[in-house]
Design an enzyme around this catalytic site. Structure first.
Site, mmCIF file in Angstrom:
data_model
loop_
_atom_site.group_PDB
_atom_site.id
_atom_site.type_symbol
_atom_site.label_atom_id
_atom_site.label_comp_id
_atom_site.label_asym_id
_atom_site.label_seq_id
_atom_site.Cartn_x
_atom_site.Cartn_y
_atom_site.Cartn_z
ATOM 1 N N TYR A 52 -1.365 -0.494 10.493
ATOM 2 C CA TYR A 52 -1.743 -0.611 9.194
ATOM 3 C C TYR A 52 -0.562 -0.031 8.271
ATOM 4 O O TYR A 52 0.296 -0.900 7.421
ATOM 5 C CB TYR A 52 -3.037 0.080 8.281
ATOM 6 C CG TYR A 52 -3.168 -0.369 6.876
ATOM 7 C CD1 TYR A 52 -3.748 -1.714 6.561
ATOM 8 C CD2 TYR A 52 -2.758 0.339 5.711
ATOM 9 C CE1 TYR A 52 -3.762 -2.356 5.099
ATOM 10 C CE2 TYR A 52 -3.043 0.033 4.526
ATOM 11 C CZ TYR A 52 -3.568 -1.238 4.159
ATOM 12 O OH TYR A 52 -3.778 -1.561 2.586
ATOM 13 N N SER B 218 1.063 -1.128 0.012
ATOM 14 C CA SER B 218 -0.088 -0.053 0.050
ATOM 15 C C SER B 218 0.884 1.256 0.012
ATOM 16 O O SER B 218 2.184 1.119 0.460
ATOM 17 C CB SER B 218 -0.863 -0.120 1.110
ATOM 18 O OG SER B 218 -1.363 1.204 1.557
#
Ligand code: NAP
Length: 234
Positions: A157, A142
């Site tokens: 995350y 990501s």
């Protein structure tokens, strides 16, 4: 359908929905036999029902946080080689937390799924990858894992994808001599259960770079990070 891909096998973790399912569809179209791995067999089978009846696809149960589940899946598939492994399964547990208050359990949940999952799945499937000629492993990362993309409001995350990027570099180095290529990729912001309704990209758009890495990218690019088929910096 690409004739060089005929007879090759690919496995996608978290392949039952979202970007993972779109990657499965793209790999099927390219000519792979696809194994949809999901944390329950029912979910993997339900995903197969959404594909054409003649699709070359099978289901396997694989929870990336559970070593027994990972090893059972690798054992079930061990008769043949694996040409492509897509470590796609992921979680985003940072609702209403930041780096000043995030709990150890949230950090553990993100790291266990998004970082330790891909490392242990790769370890377990290594004997299968070693049977293939020029195997490829694609880690779905990501932009939140880029050093310039870290956000104090998305602590677990971001850290888990930052560490996944690090693992991609190390795995590429460790297996370079065996001809196994590792890539990290960012799908962009994608309309899925994780990305939400406001995301601008479709799951198919999010899947595109992973499919390109599985089919066309040069093995010389092993260890690099990509978005929109272009190398980006870690
Ligand atoms: P999603 O729709 O929420 O799908 C996540 C998938 O991961 C589901 O199949 C889920 O299974 C699976 N999963 C979660 N924990 C698992 C576990 N322990 N074992 C096996 N499977 C597990 O999310 P998505 O947007 O498609 O995300 C796919 C990947 O893209 C993730 O790695 C995510 O971090 C990354 N990504 C997404 C975006 C975005 O904007 N959507 C942006 C950047 C990166 P269940 O169905 O059982 O829950």
């Amino acid at each position: 359908m690409n004739s060089q891909i005929q007879g090759k096998r690919a496995l996608v973790t978290g392949g039952n929905k979202g970007i993972g399912f779109a990657i499965c569809q793209g790999l099927l179209q390219a000519g792979f036999e696809v194994i949809i791995a999901a944390r329950s067999l029912d979910k993997a089978k339900a995903a197969i029902q959404k594909l054409p009846a003649n699709a070359s696809v099978r289901a396997v149960e694989l929870d990336v946080t559970d070593d027994n589940s990972i090893h059972r899946a690798a054992e079930q598939l061990s008769q043949d080689g694996l040409d492509v492994l897509v470590n796609n399964a992921g979680v985003y547990p940072d609702q209403g937390v930041n780096i000043l208050n995030v709990s150890r359990s949230i950090l553990q949940q993100a790291m266990s799924t998004n970082t330790f999952g891909p490392i242990h799945v790769t370890q377990a499937f290594l004997p299968l990858l070693q049977k293939a000629k020029l195997a490829r492993v694609i880690n779905v990362s990501s932009g939140y894992g880029e050093l310039g993309g870290l956000s104090a409001d998305v602590p677990s995350y971001c850290l888990s994808k930052l560490a996944l990027n690090g693992a991609t570099i190390m795995l590429a180095e460790a297996l370079q001599s065996q001809g196994i290529a590792f890539y990290a990729m960012c799908p962009g912001w994608v309309k899925t259960d994780m990305g939400g309704e406001n995301a601008p990209r479709s799951p198919e758009q999010g899947a595109d770079t992973a499919i390109w890495l599985a089919t066309e990218a040069s093995p010389d690019l092993s260890g690099k990070f990509f978005r929109d088929r272009q190398e980006i910096s870690y």
